[in-house]
Design a protein around this motif. Structure first.
Motif, mmCIF file in Angstrom:
data_model
loop_
_atom_site.group_PDB
_atom_site.id
_atom_site.type_symbol
_atom_site.label_atom_id
_atom_site.label_comp_id
_atom_site.label_asym_id
_atom_site.label_seq_id
_atom_site.Cartn_x
_atom_site.Cartn_y
_atom_site.Cartn_z
ATOM 1 N N TYR A 127 61.003 98.827 39.210
ATOM 2 C CA TYR A 127 61.683 97.804 40.177
ATOM 3 C C TYR A 127 62.867 97.398 39.540
ATOM 4 C CZ TYR A 127 59.600 94.509 36.669
ATOM 5 O OH TYR A 127 58.981 93.824 35.652
ATOM 6 N N PRO A 128 63.925 96.629 40.241
ATOM 7 C CA PRO A 128 63.429 96.140 41.550
ATOM 8 C C PRO A 128 63.910 97.020 42.408
ATOM 9 C CG PRO A 128 65.945 95.296 40.544
ATOM 10 C CD PRO A 128 64.959 96.155 39.468
ATOM 11 N N GLY A 129 64.703 98.139 42.015
ATOM 12 C CA GLY A 129 65.350 98.995 43.306
ATOM 13 C C GLY A 129 64.527 100.277 43.563
ATOM 14 N N GLY A 130 63.437 100.770 42.748
ATOM 15 C CA GLY A 130 62.645 102.143 42.735
ATOM 16 C C GLY A 130 63.727 103.058 42.463
ATOM 17 N N LEU A 131 64.656 103.210 41.511
ATOM 18 C CA LEU A 131 65.703 104.034 41.181
ATOM 19 C C LEU A 131 64.929 104.928 40.350
ATOM 20 C CD1 LEU A 131 68.704 101.780 40.403
ATOM 21 C CD2 LEU A 131 68.186 102.950 42.464
ATOM 22 N N SER A 132 65.613 106.521 40.328
ATOM 23 C CA SER A 132 65.084 107.237 39.510
ATOM 24 C C SER A 132 66.258 108.181 38.816
ATOM 25 C CB SER A 132 63.978 108.263 40.280
ATOM 26 O OG SER A 132 64.805 109.005 41.316
ATOM 27 N N MET A 153 68.273 96.815 35.234
ATOM 28 C CA MET A 153 67.439 97.959 35.546
ATOM 29 C C MET A 153 66.543 98.275 34.610
ATOM 30 S SD MET A 153 70.813 100.570 36.821
ATOM 31 C CE MET A 153 71.916 99.903 38.055
ATOM 32 N N HIS A 154 66.258 97.748 33.416
ATOM 33 C CA HIS A 154 65.390 98.092 32.513
ATOM 34 C C HIS A 154 63.803 98.144 32.978
ATOM 35 C CE1 HIS A 154 65.173 93.467 32.332
ATOM 36 N NE2 HIS A 154 64.070 93.836 31.633
ATOM 37 N N HIS A 155 63.572 97.762 34.025
ATOM 38 C CA HIS A 155 62.444 98.121 34.556
ATOM 39 C C HIS A 155 62.366 99.153 35.651
ATOM 40 C CE1 HIS A 155 59.737 95.142 32.518
ATOM 41 N NE2 HIS A 155 60.709 94.340 32.401
ATOM 42 N N GLU A 156 63.423 99.834 35.987
ATOM 43 C CA GLU A 156 63.347 101.074 36.487
ATOM 44 C C GLU A 156 62.802 102.253 35.892
ATOM 45 O OE1 GLU A 156 64.149 100.727 39.658
ATOM 46 O OE2 GLU A 156 65.676 99.307 40.124
ATOM 47 N N ARG A 157 62.224 103.141 36.603
ATOM 48 C CA ARG A 157 61.288 104.006 35.814
ATOM 49 C C ARG A 157 61.898 105.552 36.357
ATOM 50 N NH1 ARG A 157 61.012 100.937 32.698
ATOM 51 N NH2 ARG A 157 59.207 99.684 31.995
ATOM 52 N N TYR A 158 61.860 106.416 35.234
ATOM 53 C CA TYR A 158 62.650 107.755 35.560
ATOM 54 C C TYR A 158 61.902 108.524 36.848
ATOM 55 C CZ TYR A 158 65.646 111.585 33.739
ATOM 56 O OH TYR A 158 66.651 112.360 33.560
#
Length: 366
Positions: free
Chosen positions: A250-255, A240-245
């Motif tokens: 990516y990879p999941g488009g989490l917020s 998840m270290h490339h997920e953004r707030y």
């Protein structure tokens, strides 16, 4: 001062940028106020920059003045150059390189030979580096002096671990939680070992297809770690270290809080180190450029951790001498909480609030 739009093909050394230059992923390449030189122009060409804005003051007279200014600024030994010359730093650098080589060997064994993740041994390498820093400078400063090492994936992972360890201290984490956060920083990019080296080490801009391959490293990392007997937070940081707030990662488009808390902290350390490693000019990286970038991207990262990191980083340089982009030497007096990349400085008898003098910026630490 007038601003003029020109084609990059018309740019000449000595011209002064009137806008920040970003690549198509949103990463800053060259900050506002930079005096162009041949290397910077060539780097922008690599990234297919077509149009730039320049400050105009007096035609050829301005360019002549700025060429002289650029020469004077970069002939002076800067803050980081002075650190590099000390015997304590040279001893630190030797330990750093030895520890990175050991970490590289351990990490490759996990991926290639399918050995177990030996966190204890890996974190010994981190602790050896921490204990060897007798320079009197912050860890961020000595890491900024360690550019140029060949195995960028391993150096970057070590740097992120060391930055995470610093953040854990600022957050008053317990010993156990500090261990987890440091380990998460160390292993966050383990998936990159499975990315072809010609893509990882490519000096120029990635193609769209190459970028999509790079993005797979988050899932590769999670796959490598998922069955290991280690804390779930470490595995989630790799994923998840490339997920953004704000949900644009990516990879999941989490917020927001859907992103693992440890991964949110690793994200700040990861981008800070990546930005400082990717500067257009290698000598004398200026942390205030990076701080300014982060403040403009406040919605991208968890503000609790981002603002703490930026404030602590900026506070490190209070009382430091700096060089402004007009060639004037100044001293940092205090930090602006609302504009951490633009502190209050004193030059001679004049006190200047850089948050109110947009044409001025810190070019170099002295």
């Amino acid at each position: 001062m007038a601003v003029k739009r020109i084609l990059l093909s018309e740019a000449e050394p000595g011209m002064e940028l009137a806008n920040d230059i970003y690549d198509d992923t949103g990463r800053m390449l060259v900050p506002y106020g930079t005096i162009l030189n041949k290397m910077i122009i060539e780097r922008m060409e690599e990234y297919k920059i077509v149009v730039i804005k320049i400050n105009e003051k007096g035609g050829d007279d301005l360019y002549k003045e700025n060429r002289q200014k650029y020469s004077e600024i970069h002939q002076q030994p800067g803050y980081f150059e002075k650190i590099k010359e000390t015997e304590d730093f040279k001893a630190f650098a030797k330990t750093f390189h030895t520890s990175v080589d050991e970490f590289k060997s351990l990490l490759n064994d996990v991926v290639v030979k399918n050995t177990e993740v030996d966190l204890e041994r890996m974190l010994e390498d981190v602790n050896n580096i921490i204990e060897s820093n007798k320079t009197g400078n912050s860890m961020l400063d000595v890491l900024n002096c360690m550019r140029g090492y060949d195995d960028l994936t391993y150096v970057h992972s070590m740097n992120v671990a060391l930055i995470c360890n610093m953040i854990a201290g600022w957050l008053n984490y317990s010993e156990a939680d500090t261990y987890i956060l440091t380990a998460a920083g160390l292993l966050h990019d383990i998936g990159k070992v499975k990315i072809p080296k010609e893509i990882i080490s490519k000096p120029g801009k990635l193609t769209d297809s190459e970028y999509e391959i790079i993005k797979n490293h988050t899932m590769y990392g999670y796959e490598i770690l998922k069955d290991c007997p280690i804390d779930e937070r470490i595995k989630n940081a790799a994923l998840m270290h490339h997920e953004r707030y704000d949900g644009r990662g990516y990879p999941g488009g989490l917020s927001g809080n859907l992103i693992d808390e440890t991964a949110r902290i690793v994200a700040v350390a990861d981008v800070y180190d990546a930005m400082t490693a990717d500067r257009v000019y290698r000598e004398g990286i200026c942390p205030f450029d990076v701080i300014g970038y982060f403040q403009n991207e406040i919605s991208v990262f968890d503000p609790r951790y981002l603002l703490l990191f930026l404030e602590k980083t900026a506070e490190t340089y209070v009382s430091n001498k700096v060089l402004l982009n007009n060639g004037t030497e100044a001293k940092i007096l205090m930090i602006n909480k609302a504009a951490l990349g633009r502190p209050v400085v004193m030059t001679g008898e004049e006190i200047i609030d850089l948050s109110k003098k947009k044409e001025l910026k810190i070019s170099k630490l002295l």
